[in-house]
Design an enzyme around this catalytic site. Structure first.
Site, mmCIF file in Angstrom:
data_model
loop_
_atom_site.group_PDB
_atom_site.id
_atom_site.type_symbol
_atom_site.label_atom_id
_atom_site.label_comp_id
_atom_site.label_asym_id
_atom_site.label_seq_id
_atom_site.Cartn_x
_atom_site.Cartn_y
_atom_site.Cartn_z
ATOM 1 N N LYS A 35 0.827 -1.206 0.000
ATOM 2 C CA LYS A 35 0.000 0.000 0.000
ATOM 3 C C LYS A 35 0.862 1.258 0.000
ATOM 4 O O LYS A 35 0.637 2.211 -0.754
ATOM 5 C CB LYS A 35 -0.935 -0.009 1.210
ATOM 6 C CG LYS A 35 -1.653 1.283 1.480
ATOM 7 C CD LYS A 35 -2.521 1.709 0.297
ATOM 8 C CE LYS A 35 -2.924 3.160 0.388
ATOM 9 N NZ LYS A 35 -4.194 3.386 0.990
ATOM 10 N N CYS A 53 -3.442 11.056 1.826
ATOM 11 C CA CYS A 53 -2.726 9.794 1.627
ATOM 12 C C CYS A 53 -1.364 9.967 0.990
ATOM 13 O O CYS A 53 -0.341 9.609 1.570
ATOM 14 C CB CYS A 53 -3.582 8.878 0.762
ATOM 15 S SG CYS A 53 -5.267 8.788 1.367
HETATM 16 N N1 SAJ Z 1 -1.891 14.925 -8.474
HETATM 17 C C1 SAJ Z 1 -1.022 15.643 -9.277
HETATM 18 N N2 SAJ Z 1 -0.735 15.155 -10.512
HETATM 19 C C2 SAJ Z 1 -1.272 14.000 -10.980
HETATM 20 C C3 SAJ Z 1 -2.137 13.251 -10.147
HETATM 21 C C4 SAJ Z 1 -2.433 13.736 -8.890
HETATM 22 O O1 SAJ Z 1 -0.524 16.701 -8.884
HETATM 23 O O2 SAJ Z 1 -0.971 13.636 -12.116
HETATM 24 C C5 SAJ Z 1 -2.230 15.418 -7.136
HETATM 25 C C6 SAJ Z 1 -3.732 15.664 -6.953
HETATM 26 O O3 SAJ Z 1 -4.112 16.909 -7.490
HETATM 27 C C7 SAJ Z 1 -3.859 15.576 -5.465
HETATM 28 C C8 SAJ Z 1 -2.821 14.513 -5.072
HETATM 29 O O4 SAJ Z 1 -1.952 14.416 -6.180
HETATM 30 O O5 SAJ Z 1 -3.523 16.809 -4.857
HETATM 31 C C9 SAJ Z 1 -3.382 13.157 -4.756
HETATM 32 O O6 SAJ Z 1 -4.440 12.821 -5.635
HETATM 33 P P1 SAJ Z 1 -4.619 11.357 -6.238
HETATM 34 O O7 SAJ Z 1 -5.810 11.354 -7.118
HETATM 35 O O8 SAJ Z 1 -3.348 10.925 -6.856
HETATM 36 O O9 SAJ Z 1 -4.811 10.405 -4.983
HETATM 37 P P2 SAJ Z 1 -5.740 10.391 -3.668
HETATM 38 O O10 SAJ Z 1 -4.935 10.913 -2.528
HETATM 39 O O11 SAJ Z 1 -7.066 11.000 -3.891
HETATM 40 O O12 SAJ Z 1 -5.951 8.786 -3.503
HETATM 41 C C10 SAJ Z 1 -4.803 7.957 -3.452
HETATM 42 C C11 SAJ Z 1 -5.028 6.778 -4.403
HETATM 43 N N3 SAJ Z 1 -3.762 6.068 -4.596
HETATM 44 C C12 SAJ Z 1 -3.271 5.779 -5.829
HETATM 45 O O13 SAJ Z 1 -3.822 6.143 -6.853
HETATM 46 C C13 SAJ Z 1 -2.006 4.990 -5.887
HETATM 47 C C14 SAJ Z 1 -6.107 5.850 -3.865
HETATM 48 O O14 SAJ Z 1 -6.233 4.682 -4.679
HETATM 49 C C15 SAJ Z 1 -5.753 5.438 -2.423
HETATM 50 O O15 SAJ Z 1 -6.734 4.571 -1.862
HETATM 51 C C16 SAJ Z 1 -5.712 6.703 -1.598
HETATM 52 O O16 SAJ Z 1 -4.638 7.515 -2.112
HETATM 53 C C17 SAJ Z 1 -5.471 6.315 -0.153
HETATM 54 O O17 SAJ Z 1 -6.449 6.334 0.613
HETATM 55 O O18 SAJ Z 1 -4.354 5.930 0.199
#
Ligand code: SAJ
Length: 420
Positions: A219, A273
């Site tokens: 994870k 996360c």
């Molecule tokens: N972000 C970027 N660039 C990107 C993608 C995301 O800057 O290309 C930023 C987003 O804007 C945001 C942050 O990253 O601020 C996180 O967003 P996210 O959509 O990547 O993830 P979370 O935090 O909403 O959810 C993640 C997920 N993990 C993965 O995709 C590996 C989710 O599946 C997990 O269950 C969750 O963390 C968790 O609970 O751990």
């Protein structure tokens, strides 16, 4: 998917937050008898009235029907069950040290309810070794219980303990709880098998089995992979600015390579996360985690870079009005937790460099942190009419629809590629 087996019918879910409540209500809707537990009496009351205290698509309907059908009941203390699911927060303390206080108190709280044959599952994202710690805490509380996969007359008489990390994406939690593949790792093989059988009751995705330490690390690795990849994109955005290259075009071109998939640069990494979990690895293996630590730093520094850019542009205008497009931590949701966009808007307001407008279609009132600032919440049209600088912070669908003509007269600082 099979019918619910009697050995898994009664559930006790510890923690009714972003993971616990969707899990409890989904399982209740599938016919399990669910007792949900939260330390916050107000949360418990809200749920028992069939209402919810967090926002997540479809969750309100699910909780309402689960409570009305009597399958979901909430309380402030645990009850006897077949399966205990721990879904409490695992934040970090000062110095990025993981804080396991909630896991420990949930574990100790269920100890007196455990009987032979029970299954205890940790779903909270946790540092490596936490599931083993649960076994240790339980054996301190209940020295009478066997916690290893011992058998007596062919029947397993021990309490089983496993980690099955949640992997759902905020905004699509209900669907992903069923569809995602799950990793299940027990403290011994019997625990792994029992936990895998439990998830097979309601998960459509694959159930992948391993030991608890590998499940914990898996994870952390998933979220760290994303953090490091975003850090690369964020670092490229700085390099490209320096070299007068359009980073969005660059990434699009590079991603045409069949083995390259760079994520998007943004104003920083938010949410509960991705900005937290890599620290769990760094804290446990500091000497070996150089890349992970640096990536975290790159992402942590990004909001300050955006603020500086706005400051520099604003300094050239008399009494500038700056419109911040987006406050959420990511596109198309109303979740403001650990949002870089919110942080940037707050900092710009505190810096006193001009009038600050905030456009956030997913909220009706400003959050607490902005309540005592001069930030004004307004709609998109007002912001476009009044602002000199348009700052793109979140790539909400509504913002993406803005035509270039509407932004023509403005100074546009697009930190997340919303108008690309
Ligand atoms: N972000 C970027 N660039 C990107 C993608 C995301 O800057 O290309 C930023 C987003 O804007 C945001 C942050 O990253 O601020 C996180 O967003 P996210 O959509 O990547 O993830 P979370 O935090 O909403 O959810 C993640 C997920 N993990 C993965 O995709 C590996 C989710 O599946 C997990 O269950 C969750 O963390 C968790 O609970 O751990």
């Amino acid at each position: 998917m099979s019918q619910i087996e009697e050995r898994f019918r009664k559930l006790c879910v510890m923690g009714l937050g972003y993971i616990g409540l969707p899990t409890a209500s989904l399982l209740a809707s599938k016919g399990f008898d669910v007792h949900g537990v939260d330390v916050n009496a107000q949360v418990v009351d809200t749920i028992n009235q069939g209402r919810i205290h967090i926002r997540e698509p479809e969750l309100d309907i699910l909780v309402k029907s689960a409570v009305q059908s009597g399958q979901l009941k909430a309380g402030t203390s645990p009850a006897a069950a077949d399966v205990f699911i721990i879904a409490v927060p695992t934040p970090f303390k000062d110095g990025y040290e993981p804080d396991l206080a909630y896991v420990e108190s949930a574990t100790r709280a269920i100890a007196s309810f455990l009987v032979s044959g029970n299954l205890v599952i940790l779903e909270s994202t946790s540092p490596v070794g936490t599931t083993e710690l649960i076994a240790q805490w339980l054996s301190e509380e209940r020295p009478d219980l066997s916690l290893k996969g011992t058998t007596s007359n062919g029947a397993d008489t021990s309490v089983h303990i496993a980690h099955c990390p949640e992997r759902v994406l905020p905004g699509q939690i209900i669907r992903e709880l069923v569809d995602n593949d799950r990793i299940v790792g027990g403290i011994d093989e019997a625990s792994t098998e029992l936990a895998a059988d439990f998830y097979r009751q309601f998960v459509a995705g694959q159930i992948l089995t391993t030991n608890s330490r590998t499940a914990e690390m898996a994870k952390l690795t998933e979220n760290t992979f994303r953090d490091v990849n975003i850090a690369l994109a964020n670092e490229l955005s700085l390099i490209c600015e320096q070299l007068s290259i359009d980073v969005w075009e660059l990434i699009k071109l590079a991603n045409h390579h069949p083995r390259v998939n760079i994520l998007n640069p943004g104003p920083g990494v938010g949410g509960h996360c991705i900005a937290v979990d890599p620290w769990f690895i760094v804290h446990t293996a500091p000497q070996q985690s150089k890349l992970i630590r640096t990536a975290r730093q790159v992402n942590t520094d990004k909001p300050e870079y955006v603020i500086e850019k706005v400051r520099a542009r604003a300094a050239r205008i008399q009494n500038p009005t700056i419109a911040c497009f987006g406050l959420a931590y990511k596109p198309d949701i109303d979740d403001l937790r650990e949002s870089p966009a919110l942080h940037i808007t707050q900092q710009l307001s505190e810096a006193g460099i001009g009038r600050i407008l905030a456009v956030e279609p997913y909220i009706d009132t400003l959050p607490k942190v902005l309540a005592n600032t001069s930030v004004e919440l307004c709609d998109q049209e007002t912001a476009l009419a009044q602002a000199d600088i348009i700052l793109g912070l979140v790539s909400h669908r509504q913002f993406r629809k803005l035509s270039p003509a509407m932004l023509q007269e403005k100074i546009v600082i697009d930190s997340c590629g919303v108008w690309r």
